[in-house]
Structure formats: C-alpha cells, structure tokens
Motif scaffolding. Sequence first.
Motif, mmCIF file in Angstrom:
data_model
loop_
_atom_site.group_PDB
_atom_site.id
_atom_site.type_symbol
_atom_site.label_atom_id
_atom_site.label_comp_id
_atom_site.label_asym_id
_atom_site.label_seq_id
_atom_site.Cartn_x
_atom_site.Cartn_y
_atom_site.Cartn_z
ATOM 1 N N GLU A 46 23.304 -8.178 21.650
ATOM 2 C CA GLU A 46 23.967 -7.114 21.522
ATOM 3 C C GLU A 46 23.969 -6.340 22.788
ATOM 4 O O GLU A 46 24.820 -5.948 23.685
ATOM 5 C CB GLU A 46 23.689 -6.101 20.411
ATOM 6 N N TYR A 80 24.610 -16.077 18.300
ATOM 7 C CA TYR A 80 25.459 -14.601 18.279
ATOM 8 C C TYR A 80 26.270 -14.495 19.380
ATOM 9 O O TYR A 80 27.436 -14.125 19.336
ATOM 10 C CB TYR A 80 24.606 -13.448 18.103
ATOM 11 N N TYR A 119 24.368 -1.193 12.090
ATOM 12 C CA TYR A 119 23.068 -0.332 11.848
ATOM 13 C C TYR A 119 23.158 1.123 12.248
ATOM 14 O O TYR A 119 23.775 1.301 13.562
ATOM 15 C CB TYR A 119 22.197 -0.789 12.769
ATOM 16 N N GLU A 175 23.780 -9.480 11.045
ATOM 17 C CA GLU A 175 23.470 -9.242 12.244
ATOM 18 C C GLU A 175 24.470 -9.478 13.518
ATOM 19 O O GLU A 175 24.276 -8.962 14.438
ATOM 20 C CB GLU A 175 22.143 -9.808 12.744
ATOM 21 N N ALA A 176 25.356 -10.361 13.171
ATOM 22 C CA ALA A 176 26.442 -10.693 14.288
ATOM 23 C C ALA A 176 27.216 -9.432 14.583
ATOM 24 O O ALA A 176 27.906 -9.520 15.654
ATOM 25 C CB ALA A 176 27.350 -11.793 13.514
ATOM 26 N N GLY A 206 26.293 -6.485 15.386
ATOM 27 C CA GLY A 206 25.847 -5.741 16.359
ATOM 28 C C GLY A 206 26.168 -6.388 17.830
ATOM 29 O O GLY A 206 26.684 -5.371 18.655
ATOM 30 N N PRO A 207 26.086 -7.497 18.087
ATOM 31 C CA PRO A 207 26.443 -8.335 19.318
ATOM 32 C C PRO A 207 28.031 -7.896 19.626
ATOM 33 O O PRO A 207 28.356 -7.837 20.591
ATOM 34 C CB PRO A 207 26.053 -9.646 19.461
ATOM 35 N N ILE A 208 28.891 -7.845 18.474
ATOM 36 C CA ILE A 208 30.368 -7.877 18.548
ATOM 37 C C ILE A 208 30.496 -6.400 19.050
ATOM 38 O O ILE A 208 31.441 -6.282 20.177
ATOM 39 C CB ILE A 208 31.067 -8.255 17.477
ATOM 40 N N LEU A 209 29.977 -5.473 18.624
ATOM 41 C CA LEU A 209 30.019 -3.929 19.085
ATOM 42 C C LEU A 209 29.462 -3.924 20.345
ATOM 43 O O LEU A 209 30.076 -3.186 21.076
ATOM 44 C CB LEU A 209 29.148 -3.129 18.113
ATOM 45 N N GLY A 210 28.386 -4.545 20.768
ATOM 46 C CA GLY A 210 28.059 -4.667 22.410
ATOM 47 C C GLY A 210 28.994 -4.923 23.078
ATOM 48 O O GLY A 210 29.336 -4.273 24.180
ATOM 49 N N LEU A 211 29.869 -6.003 22.894
ATOM 50 C CA LEU A 211 30.869 -6.355 23.786
ATOM 51 C C LEU A 211 32.174 -5.504 23.806
ATOM 52 O O LEU A 211 32.670 -5.212 24.678
ATOM 53 C CB LEU A 211 31.412 -7.897 23.267
ATOM 54 N N ARG A 245 31.719 -2.244 23.325
ATOM 55 C CA ARG A 245 31.497 -0.996 23.991
ATOM 56 C C ARG A 245 31.654 -1.491 25.600
ATOM 57 O O ARG A 245 32.106 -0.564 26.452
ATOM 58 C CB ARG A 245 29.990 -0.806 23.784
ATOM 59 N N HIS A 246 31.280 -2.688 25.941
ATOM 60 C CA HIS A 246 31.598 -3.031 27.427
ATOM 61 C C HIS A 246 32.999 -3.279 27.725
ATOM 62 O O HIS A 246 33.236 -2.540 28.750
ATOM 63 C CB HIS A 246 30.871 -4.416 27.665
ATOM 64 N N GLU A 259 34.151 0.460 28.159
ATOM 65 C CA GLU A 259 33.769 1.157 29.296
ATOM 66 C C GLU A 259 34.408 0.679 30.503
ATOM 67 O O GLU A 259 34.687 1.461 31.309
ATOM 68 C CB GLU A 259 32.045 1.001 29.362
ATOM 69 N N LEU A 275 38.055 -8.847 26.981
ATOM 70 C CA LEU A 275 36.963 -8.824 26.340
ATOM 71 C C LEU A 275 37.256 -8.248 24.786
ATOM 72 O O LEU A 275 36.907 -8.733 24.054
ATOM 73 C CB LEU A 275 35.904 -8.266 27.114
ATOM 74 N N ARG A 300 38.358 -11.041 22.800
ATOM 75 C CA ARG A 300 37.122 -11.767 22.454
ATOM 76 C C ARG A 300 36.500 -11.210 20.974
ATOM 77 O O ARG A 300 36.232 -11.804 20.210
ATOM 78 C CB ARG A 300 35.944 -11.874 23.225
#
Lengths: 352, 379
Positions: free
Chosen positions: A152, A180, B99, B270-271, B273-278, B280-281, B284, B290, B293
């Motif tokens: 993340e 992930y 989370y 847990e997966a 979280g990384p999807i949310l991270g991307l 956000r990118h 931004e 993206l 994706r």
Amino acid sequence: MSLVHANMVDGIALPRLVWLHPNLVGLAFPLMKLLPARFIIRKALESGELRPGGLIAETTSGTFGLALAMVARLGGHPLTLVSDPAIDAPLKRRLEDLGATVHIVREPGASGGYQQARLAVLEEVLAGSPGSFCPRQYSNPGNPESYAACAEQLAHATGAVDCLVGSVGSGGSVCGTSSYLRRMFPDLVAVGVDTHRSVIFGQSDAGGGRTLRGLGNSLMPQNVDHTAFDWVHWVGAAEAFLATRRLHREHALFAGPTSGAAYLVADWWARENPDQLVAVIFPDEGYRYQDTVYDDAWLEAKGLRLDVLPRGPVEWARPHDGDDPWSSYRWGRRPYPEVMRAPGPRRELVPA
Amino acid sequence: MSARAAVPLADVPLASPAAARTAAATATTTAMTSVATSAAASVTTSVATSATATGTTPAAPVDRRASVRTIFPPPGEGARPGTGEVHAHHGEIVQGVFYADGVLEHGLVTLPCSLYRTRARFRPVRSGPLTVEPGDRRRARAAARLTLDALGRTGWGGAIRIDGNVPLRWGCGSSTTDVLATIRAVADAFDAVLEPAWAARLAVAAETASDSLMFAPGRAVLFAQRRGSMLLDLGGPLPPVRVLGFNTEADRGVETLSLPPVPYTAWEREAFGPILGLLRHAVERQDPALLGRVATASTLINQRHRPKRSMPRLLEAAAEAGALGVQVAHSGTVAGFLFEPGEGASPRVERAREALGRLGMHRSWEFTTDLSPHPEPLS
C-alpha cells in the motif's frame, strides 16, 4: 491519522522510501519483521488463538525474534524464544531487556541443522504451556499477508511498479508484497535473492553452514510461494558484504548484509532495465554488523574482503550447487517440483 | 423492463399528480432537459426504443425556481417549496474492506455518473401528514422526517415528489438518490444547506446503507456505506475518464440493499489497502491509467464473490479494445470500461462497443468524469 504514533512498533514498522537511482526505489526498513510480528499477534488476539497476556513462543535467532520481543512487550505477553549459538550476544541482551526468555539449543539436529533442533525444543515449550501461541513465521499465512501494508505504501508513493527485488528467507516479504502488487500490476517481475547452500531454490545445504545469514534457509519454508518468482539470484557472502558497504558509502544507507545482497541484484536490474521502475527491500539496519560487515579487518581475516563487485550474474540453465559468486536463473513463476523435474541444459539439435 | 428503466432524462415523463398541473410539469421537463444537456453525457443505443435521447435539443434556459413555484404555491410561515437534485453513480471504482483505526470497515469509492439523476420537491406544511410520491419511496419519507427533526421542524409535514431517471436495482444508488434528493429538498425549504457529513448521517439513518453521493462529483471519498461516514478524503476528484457503460444483466437488476456483506478471504481483506494506496496516487496525480488498474483490481476480487456474467470475456474485450480498466457496480449489474478522456480514445471506445455487441450487450451508454474541455492532442 494521528501525527504521533501509538507506540514504537507502529512508529517504525513501515519502511522509508528512498530514491537510489532515477528508476530504483529502496524500501529501507529499520526492522522489517515488525510487520509480520505485529500482524500475526494482532490476528491471533482477534481470533482468540492468543489470549490477552498469553505466552508467545517461537524459534528464531534473528530479527523476527527482536520484532516479536517488541510486540510482546508492548502487548503485555511473556515471550520464549528458542535460538542457537549463532545468536549474537548484543541481540540476546536486547531480547532479554525486552523481557524475553531466550533458550539456546547447543547441538544441531541430525538433519536440518540447528533449525530442526530448535523446532523440537519449541514443541516442548509449547506442549508444556497450554494456551500458548506460536507465530510460526515460516508457515503462518499472516506473514505474507502482513506485507499488504508495505504494498500500500509503495503503490501510494510510486504508482506503477515494474519489478520487485528482495532477499528470501521465510517467503513473507517478497511473496506477500508481490502478490498484492500483482493484483494491480500482473506483469510485475519478482526477483528473489538467495545464497549458496540454501535449499529454497534448489541448492542443497550440504557442506557446512551459510556464511551470509538472514536470507536463505536450510529447511523449505511453507510460506515460500515459488510461483511468485520470475528470477532467482544466488549471491555469495563477500559480494553481499561489499554491496552492503556500497549502499552505505554511496547512498548513506546503513543496512545489513541481506540488504546488500538485494541491492547488488536490484542495482544491476535497474541498470539493465532503465525503462522499469524497480523497488528493492532492505530488511534491517547496519548496527548489528558493525563488528563484521562494516569492519575491514574482520572481512580480511575471514577472507571475505573484495575490492570490486562482479559486473553481473552468471546465468545458470538450471539451479545447482555451483559456486559462482553471483548467479541467476529464470525461475519463470513455476512450482518448485516443476523446476526440479525440468531436464538440464541440452544442446539443440540442428536440423539436417 | 423495470418501472424505472434507464432511459435518458428527456424521456422521463414527470409523474403529474393531477391533470391540472400538466402545463407546469411540462415547463419543469424543459428545465430539467437544459440541465441534462449541459452535463457531459450522451447516450447511444443500438435498439430503437430510446433513440430519441441523443437528438434532444437544448431548450432555452428556464428559471427553474419560477416553474417550481407554479406547481407549489408558497406556504408562508417561513418556509417555501424546496428542491433537491442528486446525480446517481455508475457503481464503484473500488469496494471492499479498509482499516480505520485498526478495525476493518466496509467502504467504497463510487464513480459519479452525470447521466442519471433524481430530483425531489418538497412542499412543507406546519402541521399535517408527510406524504411521498411515488408512494413506495418509504426510505425517502423517513429521510424527510429525520431531516425535519434535524432542522428543528418536528411535527411539520408536507408533500414530497420524486422524479428522475435513475435505474432501479442496477447498483447506481437509486435508493440513495431518492433519500439524498429528499434531504436536500427539505433543507432547501428552510434555506438550510447541509454539510455532506450531516446529510450522510441522515441518509444512513433512513436507509441503513448509503452511497457517498453527497460528496460527488467534486470530491472522491472512501465512504463507509454501512456506517455512513467518510473513512478517507482522497483530496480531489477522481482522475478524468471516459466511461462506456453497459448492463451485464440486460434490464434485470438485483436488490442491492438486501445483499449480505461479502465474506472476503484473509488475503483479500488485506488486498484493499494496496488498492487504496494506488487510488490515492491516481487521484493525487490525476492519472486515468492507474484509476483503470484500481477498478480492475476491485472488479477481480468482487468477481470471486458476486460474479458478473461474461466477466472473463468482458475483461478480454476491454484489454483488446485498449481500455484502461473495468469497473462494476459491486452489488449491482452495471459495469463500465474506462478510457482516457478526450477524443483520442474514440476509436478504442468504438472497438469496445463492437466487442460488447458481439457479447450480446447491444445497449451501452457513455459519460465522463471529466469536467474540463480537452484540446486535440498535438500530432
């Protein structure tokens, strides 16, 4: 998110992301094993496997023990760690300062070395303390799952990632992070870094222990998902140590030798593939290695001092016990038995 | 076809409660049409039934307030008729668990859709019954009651009229648009403007689960639909994309509010979280590729739990056509192929439309999340 972390584990569990080249980002963990330690304990408490204040026991001689000791101390759990004589005295003192009980196993097992012997003692400890919990980092799926937090952070910071490089010991970091990232970037190239006489990617552990510690294994960890790996590299101790020093000298990044091994491979990959964004995992800091990797006299005495790094790996046609100081193999995301069954190199028949 | 199938806005006959109001209702239709055509939306279809959609000529601007007043005379006593309008959405970019302070919460980020909208009109009376029309919109009625209470107008009543073109049971947030438009109409009647977070709480109280339409389209938020609160403000709108939408189940749909929570696996939990991270990118950097994706990743996880018909072939078709990704209504039946904004994507959109036709999905529509004009690319 609060600007003040709830505790030190939360404060340092995630890595600092650092540009090392225009296409190479380093994930510099102070103590990477905090991620699986924190996650596994949290999940065990949620599921009821671990009761509040219950005993945690694990076999480790490395950083997973330190991470567990920090998590256990903050969570109010007694901790028993079963280790072997390879554990260094400062680490042992630190573990004990955090309240852990450290058992040292003095004799290696008949097969599987110290790790097998440690597992036997661990089973005794667990059997003698009903209700105790063993995190089992080598088989607990929470280990790879805990690296979603790392994926993340990386995805948020960099967006697309083309290649992930990391040393492989339990299978958690590289298999977890890549699984992930691949949900979003299916073509991500995963490069595992192993060392000689580690069984993870098909060498045998015959002929003595591994000089380079912190990666590789003499038993096959269940958490290694071989189908995650596109490439495997085997890096020798001297090369890893010099690469560790290069990381420090050139980037002021003070890390341990598993980081050096990963840096050697990632730096080469990033130069060979300038159009790819490469991420490399650095699992711990250099403090534990100041009297070894960071001491030229020690390196000289051990015959591990190098002046130049190899320009690149020797590409192998199949995994074997060869002693090239740095070798690579196109694993091709295949299961372990399939790679091992594959026939060795054959001369192509030239059509008449 | 369901009672409120997806027909373009101009085709919607506004239900007029009394024949005497026909003239006024016609005026209102014109007003709504001018709103619809100003939005970046067009509908194309290969079946003839709603082909009139694309040919609508923009009407001259009409003072909407004036036409509304024709229908509802001012009641006096410090209140006046209020109106509220809400865009629907086209399913989600991502839906999963996230989370929040160490606890996993169900959350989603919707894809705003300017094609579909709901309008509510509220005529308050100081005392008397609270009625809603159509009569089956009980959640909207509950929302009106809650809003009156929240505004210190307990005991007030009045008439709510809801109209619009949001398809039912497709996963486009029809229930939330009813509720939210009603909340806004009631607030408007008392010259109150509700904070989105307040509107969200009222909406969840009225319908147990709510979409995040109160924040759209200017702000992408991660919204806890079962809790009715924002988990994360993504800090800007979604990146601009062209969307080719279609329904995976022809005109059928699903009852979205009755679906139980998805039992995600430990890995899947847990997966997100990384999807949310991307995501956000992507927000931004306003990066459409993206965003594609992100959408596909969430679609793939959802497919394991609430499979959409033909999804493997849809993913294939999207990739072959050069789409950036595939988004779905995770609890509904609509789906969309995402493309970069602007005319440059038109050949790819056309290829995708043809591929959909070969898969038997002959009805598709197009909209964009992009509110700014795009110059022709330099060649």
